[in-house]
Every structure is written in C-alpha cells, then in structure tokens.
Motif scaffolding. Sequence first.
Motif, PDB file in Angstrom:
ATOM      1  N   SER A 262       0.804  -1.199  -0.133  1.00  0.00           N
ATOM      2  CA  SER A 262      -0.149   0.097  -0.031  1.00  0.00           C
ATOM      3  C   SER A 262       0.629   1.497  -0.039  1.00  0.00           C
ATOM      4  O   SER A 262       0.468   2.316  -0.880  1.00  0.00           O
ATOM      5  CB  SER A 262      -0.940  -0.090   1.196  1.00  0.00           C
ATOM      6  OG  SER A 262      -2.015  -1.050   1.196  1.00  0.00           O
TER       7      SER A 262
ATOM      8  N   ASP B 230      -7.760  -0.596   0.794  1.00  0.00           N
ATOM      9  CA  ASP B 230      -6.662  -0.727   1.749  1.00  0.00           C
ATOM     10  C   ASP B 230      -6.219  -1.927   2.123  1.00  0.00           C
ATOM     11  O   ASP B 230      -6.843  -2.869   1.758  1.00  0.00           O
ATOM     12  CB  ASP B 230      -7.568   0.027   3.093  1.00  0.00           C
ATOM     13  CG  ASP B 230      -8.555  -0.730   3.485  1.00  0.00           C
ATOM     14  OD1 ASP B 230      -8.351  -1.683   4.418  1.00  0.00           O
ATOM     15  OD2 ASP B 230      -9.730  -0.310   3.161  1.00  0.00           O
TER      16      ASP B 230
ATOM     17  N   GLY C   8       0.184  -2.569  10.375  1.00  0.00           N
ATOM     18  CA  GLY C   8      -0.512  -1.255   9.935  1.00  0.00           C
ATOM     19  C   GLY C   8      -0.586  -0.451  11.418  1.00  0.00           C
ATOM     20  O   GLY C   8      -0.255   0.802  11.160  1.00  0.00           O
TER      21      GLY C   8
ATOM     22  N   THR D 271      -2.484   2.901  12.652  1.00  0.00           N
ATOM     23  CA  THR D 271      -3.798   2.360  12.284  1.00  0.00           C
ATOM     24  C   THR D 271      -4.535   1.882  13.728  1.00  0.00           C
ATOM     25  O   THR D 271      -3.902   1.341  14.226  1.00  0.00           O
ATOM     26  CB  THR D 271      -4.062   1.344  11.300  1.00  0.00           C
ATOM     27  OG1 THR D 271      -3.174   1.792  10.257  1.00  0.00           O
ATOM     28  CG2 THR D 271      -5.527   1.092  11.004  1.00  0.00           C
TER      29      THR D 271
END
Length: 305
Positions: A23, A90, A254, A260
């Motif tokens: 990503s 995502d 993440g 995140t």
Amino acid sequence: MIQSYVLLILCVICWGSNFVFGSMLVHEFPPLLLSAFRLTATSICLLSYAWGTRKLGKLSLRDWKLLVPLAIFGTLLNQTAFFTGLQTVDATTASLILSLAPLTIALLARIFLKELITKQMLVGSVIAITGIFFVVGRSDGLQISIGMLYVFIAMFTFSVSVIIMRKLTERMGAFTATVYSTVIGSSLVIPVALIKEPLHQVSPHLWAWVLLFATGIVMQGVCSVIWNIQLTRVGAGKASVFLNLQPFVAMLVGFLLLGTAVSIVQVVGALLIVGGVVLATLQRRVKIDGVGRTRAKPDSVNKLM
C-alpha cells in the motif's frame, strides 16, 4: 512437522506485512512497474543463489507445460492484479479478500489433487475466518469496487498457482520450480510494464527503492522458496490454513507503522484467527502401548483417495 509450521508462519508474517508495504509502494510506483521491479530483484537474487550452489535441475517438455501456466497465474496475473487492487483498496480489506485463499486452495486440492478436507481443518478454518471479519469488519459493511475485483483475481490466481506448484514439485525440487517460474513470470511482466507504464513516469524516493528491493528479495524470493518446500511436506490444504493469519499481521503492522487504530473487537478477532489456525493444524495425540505420544498419522491432506 512443527518446524514446517514455524517456517510457514514466518512466511505468512512477511506476506501479511506485504499488504502494508504494498500500500505504501503503490503511491510511489505505477503498479505494473512496481511488480516488474520487484520481480527483477527477486529473479536476480534467486538466479545468483542457484548459480552459486548449482542447484538448478534440467527441464523436460512436460515440466514446461506446468511451469508456463505457473508463471502466468502465480507471477504475471497475481502480481499485476495485487498491486493494481492496492491502488484503491486498503491493506486490511485486501487481506480479507485474500483470506478466501485457504478455502479456495482446499477446494481446488480436493478436485485436482484428491486431498481430503477433514472436519478439524474445516472447523478451524471457519473459526479463523470468523476472526478475520472481527479484525477487518466495518459497521457500514463492504462495498464492491473494481479494486476488490483485482484483489479477488490475485487471490484466485495465487490459489491456482499453489495447486500447480504442488503438482510440479512431484517432478522437481521446490527451489528449482520457484526459480524457473519466477524468472519466466518476470520475463512476461517486464515488457508489459515498460509498454504500459514508461520509465519516465517513475520518480520515487530513496526509501521506496530500498523497500521495493528488500520486499522483492525477502517476500517474493526467500519466502516463496521456503513456502514451496514446506508445501511438499504438509500438503496444499493444510499449508493454506496458515494464510488466515495474514489479516491479523496486516492489522498489527498497520498499527505499528502507520498508526492504524486497533479496537478490542479486532483483538478478539485476532485471537480467533490464531485459535482457528492452531485447531486446523494440530496433530492428535494417541495412546501407543499406554503412553501418550504424538503419532504422525497419515496426513489427511496428503492422503490420496
């Protein structure tokens, strides 16, 4: 068997991290060129090792009939679809779609390899998949997009490549099969990438180049070799169960790298994933001469009907 499981888990940790790293990289490189650059790094690494150790075997016409489809499904289509999908999907959502791979592989292995699907594997997979929805679930649900379709294609082509690899390793070593399929796949991806996405479109930062080559060598190269070797030892169906750990790894990486947020519900989901994988792969203990021992019963996923 325990050593094989540990090595499979290490592969899945790297591949789960790849969702986050991928990503990050698709914001620095066009998807096809990203795939081409990574595959080039992987091919150079594998060929260098093969040349130094002289471990490459000779190929027959029958080998090529499996290697070419493996390169197309496992490298060209898989890598292109994966990075194209990550442009709009995502990492956690992509990991959810990729979590369909174990069941897809088990089904394909049942059809083409005659491997059995045991109740223990099935129950463990259901528990793990339930945990996956806890980890990546959202209150507003999932909305289908073209990016998700690309990730689904990546999942399916990966599943097909596992089955082809399992058949190919009946004829040659896993390392030889990995090297040839990666190099052939690279030769297919590179010209397509250079035509579709010219080099002048690329101007990434230095860290992106380092991350690209590091992930290409470790995740695409080293982990692929390890995975394919263990695949011949534990069977396609049982090895694929470990792929359920990928969403948990993607969530954790993440959180550590991108900050995140992780909720209590996601932690519960992660525990379900780990528990499901353990249940699906745990060997039964049986009594032999009155003593409890772990006996290597005929592995249900390797037993042919």
